[in-house]
Scaffold this active site. Structure first.
Site, PDB file in Angstrom:
ATOM      1  N   GLU A 222       0.841  -1.206   0.000  1.00  0.00           N
ATOM      2  CA  GLU A 222       0.000   0.000   0.000  1.00  0.00           C
ATOM      3  C   GLU A 222       0.868   1.244   0.000  1.00  0.00           C
ATOM      4  OE1 GLU A 222       0.752   1.572   2.978  1.00  0.00           O
ATOM      5  OE2 GLU A 222       1.754  -0.291   3.576  1.00  0.00           O
TER       6      GLU A 222
ATOM      7  N   GLU B 227       4.353  -0.545   2.025  1.00  0.00           N
ATOM      8  CA  GLU B 227       4.576  -0.670   0.581  1.00  0.00           C
ATOM      9  C   GLU B 227       4.515  -2.111   0.091  1.00  0.00           C
ATOM     10  OE1 GLU B 227       8.202   1.144  -0.749  1.00  0.00           O
ATOM     11  OE2 GLU B 227       7.860   3.020   0.330  1.00  0.00           O
TER      12      GLU B 227
END
Length: 358
Positions: free
Chosen positions: A183, A326
């Site tokens: 994300e 991430e």
């Protein structure tokens, strides 16, 4: 008799999700017990190998084709100063990932995984990146509303976020063996902490971490913002979509959908850190059997992450004090998944190797 109403897309997906295959789990366990090593000497990796067999319904679980899906969403609550970084960093980091300069870019490359960035709810447009094939647009809104004053999104938008994630997983399933969640969204530890508080029932003060590096005053303020949002919105822990709509984020809904979609196609999902765990919590609240397809990559430094892992009954593969997100932790865990599969498929049994057993 009145005709039955057609099933919704979500309901159809839920009905495609089944528990792990017990027979293949048993076969995998029996083979692993015969390998040329002391019984279960590789510990959690052997447990993972059994899970992979059960997830995929195979004693040769495919894991070579890997995809890290980075969901992007901005958050209205970032205006409350809950992050050290301004909201525009979301957009800047999306471009960095697309250029291959982010941590997830280099770690995924080392793990042999491709990275797909999906814009679920970024504040800005990424037209040039989309045209260049470096980002997939599933945009539902330009960031959520400020949840400290009302719901982060409508229930309809919450459904759309989950559906978008399902669509991504199902569209890729024929070319991907194993998914990983990632994300990008400044401020997203705040909604994730709110989600953790709702589902675990623990105090916000016990769950809230420093995110991108808040000082003591910033941490105290972040706790107050989350408590205000929960008091104003009163999300229902028995309704995952209600929680997502009131205190969630578009990328969190997308992660939930990705996990659901992968499970509907019997694909393992390596779940990254705190924000990804919040998405997994939403997914499991919607369809509990989805838990059977989750591989927990690591335990992050955020206190809310451990609480969510306990609620999800998941044991992390790694504990490296990570707090980036991430999908980086998931990328680091990928070689462990490869190793677990290799134990099952490549290692010799005592009989095959002609080695005497104890």
């Amino acid at each position: 008799m009145a005709p039955k109403e057609p099933l919704s897309f979500l309901e159809t997906t839920f009905r495609s999700i089944y528990p792990q295959d017990f027979d293949f789990r048993q076969q995998a366990e029996n083979r692993l017990k015969q390998l040329t090593m002391p019984l279960w000497a590789m510990g959690d990796l052997m447990d993972l190998a059994v899970d992979l067999a059960g997830m995929t319904g195979s004693l040769q679980p495919p894991v070579s084709r890997k995809k890290v899906v980075v969901m992007v969403g901005d958050h209205g609550v970032a205006a409350e100063g809950v992050s050290q970084y301004p909201a525009e960093v979301t957009t800047q980091m999306v471009h960095n990932i697309a250029r291959g300069g982010a941590a997830i870019s280099v770690l995924a490359d080392k793990a042999g995984a491709d990275v797909l960035v999906v814009d679920i709810g970024g504040r800005d447009d990424f037209t040039e990146l989309a045209e260049a094939g470096k980002i997939l647009s599933k945009k539902i809104g330009r960031g959520t509303a400020n949840m400290s004053y009302g719901p982060a999104m409508t229930r309809t938008h919450a459904v759309m976020a989950v559906e978008a994630g399902i669509e991504v997983a199902q569209s890729l399933a024929d070319e991907v063996d194993i998914f990983a969640t990632g994300e990008m969204g400044i401020g997203n530890t705040t909604p994730s902490t709110a989600i953790a508080a709702v589902f675990t029932g623990k105090k916000v003060s016990d769950l809230t971490g420093r995110g991108t590096g808040l000082d003591d005053a910033g941490l105290k303020h972040k706790i107050a913002v989350i408590e205000k949002a929960l008091a104003r919105n009163t999300p229902n822990a028995k309704e995952g979509l209600d929680v997502l709509a009131k205190v969630g984020g578009f990328e969190i809904g997308g992660i939930a959908g990705l996990i659901l979609g992968a499970a509907s196609r019997r694909k393992p999902v390596v779940v990254d850190g705190f924000i990804s765990a919040a998405g997994a919590m939403i997914a499991c609240s919607l369809e509990p059997f989805v838990r059977d397809y989750i591989i927990c990559a690591h335990r992050s430094a955020e206190p809310g992450h451990l609480a969510l892992l306990e609620k999800l009954q998941q044991r992390p593969l790694l504990d490296l004090n990570l707090r980036l997100g991430e999908g980086t932790g998931a990328a680091l865990a990928m070689p462990l998944v490869d190793g677990a599969a290799a134990l099952l498929t490549d290692m010799a049994t005592f009989a095959e190797a002609g080695v005497a057993q104890a």
